[in-house]
Design an enzyme around this catalytic site. Structure first.
Site, PDB file in Angstrom:
ATOM      1  N   GLY A   1     -42.319  17.820 -23.198  1.00 41.64           N
ATOM      2  CA  GLY A   1     -41.847  18.217 -21.879  1.00 41.64           C
ATOM      3  C   GLY A   1     -43.044  18.395 -20.956  1.00 41.64           C
TER       4      GLY A   1
ATOM      5  CB  SER B   1     -45.507  14.121 -25.377  1.00 45.83           C
ATOM      6  OG  SER B   1     -45.327  13.772 -24.020  1.00 45.83           O
ATOM      7  CD1 TRP B   2     -44.986  20.760 -23.549  1.00 43.77           C
ATOM      8  CD2 TRP B   2     -46.774  20.738 -22.196  1.00 43.77           C
ATOM      9  NE1 TRP B   2     -45.354  22.071 -23.311  1.00 43.77           N
ATOM     10  CE2 TRP B   2     -46.449  22.081 -22.487  1.00 43.77           C
ATOM     11  CE3 TRP B   2     -47.863  20.471 -21.356  1.00 43.77           C
ATOM     12  CZ2 TRP B   2     -47.165  23.163 -21.961  1.00 43.77           C
ATOM     13  CZ3 TRP B   2     -48.595  21.549 -20.848  1.00 43.77           C
ATOM     14  CH2 TRP B   2     -48.242  22.866 -21.145  1.00 43.77           C
TER      15      TRP B   2
ATOM     16  CG  ASP C   1     -47.655   6.654 -24.894  1.00 41.09           C
ATOM     17  OD1 ASP C   1     -46.985   6.727 -23.852  1.00 41.09           O
ATOM     18  OD2 ASP C   1     -47.838   7.622 -25.649  1.00 41.09           O
TER      19      ASP C   1
ATOM     20  CG  HIS D   1     -44.639   8.868 -25.083  1.00 42.86           C
ATOM     21  ND1 HIS D   1     -45.906   9.407 -25.128  1.00 42.86           N
ATOM     22  CD2 HIS D   1     -43.798   9.918 -24.799  1.00 42.86           C
ATOM     23  CE1 HIS D   1     -45.846  10.703 -24.882  1.00 42.86           C
ATOM     24  NE2 HIS D   1     -44.589  11.047 -24.701  1.00 42.86           N
TER      25      HIS D   1
END
Length: 315
Positions: free
Chosen positions: A43, A110-111, A266, A294
């Site tokens: 996120g 990711s986040w 990605d 990703h």
């Protein structure tokens, strides 16, 4: 190719009040006596999914997963107040203390990789190692690539839908234009912007785009928290004091074992960030998946993460 471990249910779930405003939802699964791992979802604002438990051997790992502030089953929903990177770092520490864990492995994509690095650099003495995927360091160049100019050259069709809520005269600052709408008093304005924002990410996350992912990200109950919280973090530059903060502080964790898994194609978090992280942290194992984008669920990325978690179980 390794595949996911069988589905399991949590043996413990609960709520932890982390501030006067926020309460976070957490769960434990696997082996209560196993090696502890904290899973940090993406996120920000993405929330957890049962499938995340399946990246770990349930006989070897004590798997701790939680919904970060404002998303999933944490409350209040989509709340932006008291919601910063450093609030989340503090929440992770509160969870560690709640579970009476001395040290644990930190796993994030990711986040989640951003948050994992921020946490580990703040509390290196509490980390046994890091498993990271789809590296994102929340630098202005990374935000501009995906939300203003760059990724649109590869996905112009999906970009057209992303732009739809924003009038022409506001498109020179898309982050600001979305933030204005995502924080609007008008719920319909918020939802229109949230769906456009969320579906854009879903449309670009996999090497082969997934209609199922796009439909899932368009759901009202997911999209609003996801888009609002992401945009809030991004307009505030991750609440970092310097754009390259995570790279500049890599010396704090260089002694820890690490694995970096990155899809070569990605588009959401281009490989340059993973490459630069590896150059700064050369002792970390760097695994490039040549046929992946990703998403954590792409076969090559899934295989590499499961193999990494199996190796770390022996630390």
């Amino acid at each position: 190719m390794r595949d996911l471990y069988p589905a399991i249910e949590p043996y413990n779930q609960g709520k932890l009040k982390v501030s006067a405003l926020h309460t976070i939802h957490y769960e434990e699964s696997g082996n209560p006596q196993g090696k502890p791992v904290i899973f940090l979802h993406g996120g920000p604002g993405g929330g957890i999914s049962p499938i995340y438990r399946q990246y770990f051997d349930p006989q070897q790992w004590r798997i701790i997963i939680f919904d970060q502030r404002g998303c999933g089953q944490s409350t209040p929903y989509a709340e932006l107040r008291e919601n910063t990177t450093w609030d989340l770092v503090q929440d992770i520490e509160q969870l560690r203390q709640q579970f009476k864990i001395d040290k644990w492995v930190v796993f994030g994509g990711s986040w989640g990789s951003t948050l994992a690095l921020a946490y580990a650099q703040t509390h290196p003495e509490r980390c046994k190692g890091l498993i990271l995927r789809g590296i994102f360091m929340l630098r202005p160049s990374e935000i501009r690539w995906f939300y203003q100019e760059g990724a649109n050259y590869i996905y112009p069709d999906a970009w057209q839908a992303y732009l739809r809520p924003i009038p022409l005269e506001e498109r020179d600052d898309l982050l600001g234009a979305f933030y204005k709408r995502l924080t609007s008093e008008d719920r319909q304005v918020r939802l229109e912007a949230a769906r456009a924002w969320s579906v854009w990410e879903a449309s670009t996350s996999k090497l082969i785009p997934s209609t199922i992912s796009q439909q899932s990200f368009a759901r009202e109950e997911f999209a609003e928290a996801f888009a609002r919280i992401e945009c809030h973090y991004f307009v505030n530059r991750g609440f970092f004091t310097q754009d390259n903060q995570l790279l500049q502080n890599i010396k704090r964790i260089r002694h820890l074992p690490g694995v970096i898994v990155q899809g070569r194609y990605d588009v959401v978090c281009p490989m340059i960030s993973a490459w630069e992280l590896h150059q700064a942290w050369q002792s970390a194992e760097f695994i490039v998946i040549n046929d992946a984008g990703h998403s954590v669920s792409e076969p090559g990325i899934k295989d590499a993460l499961i193999r990494a978690s199996d190796r770390f179980a022996a630390l």
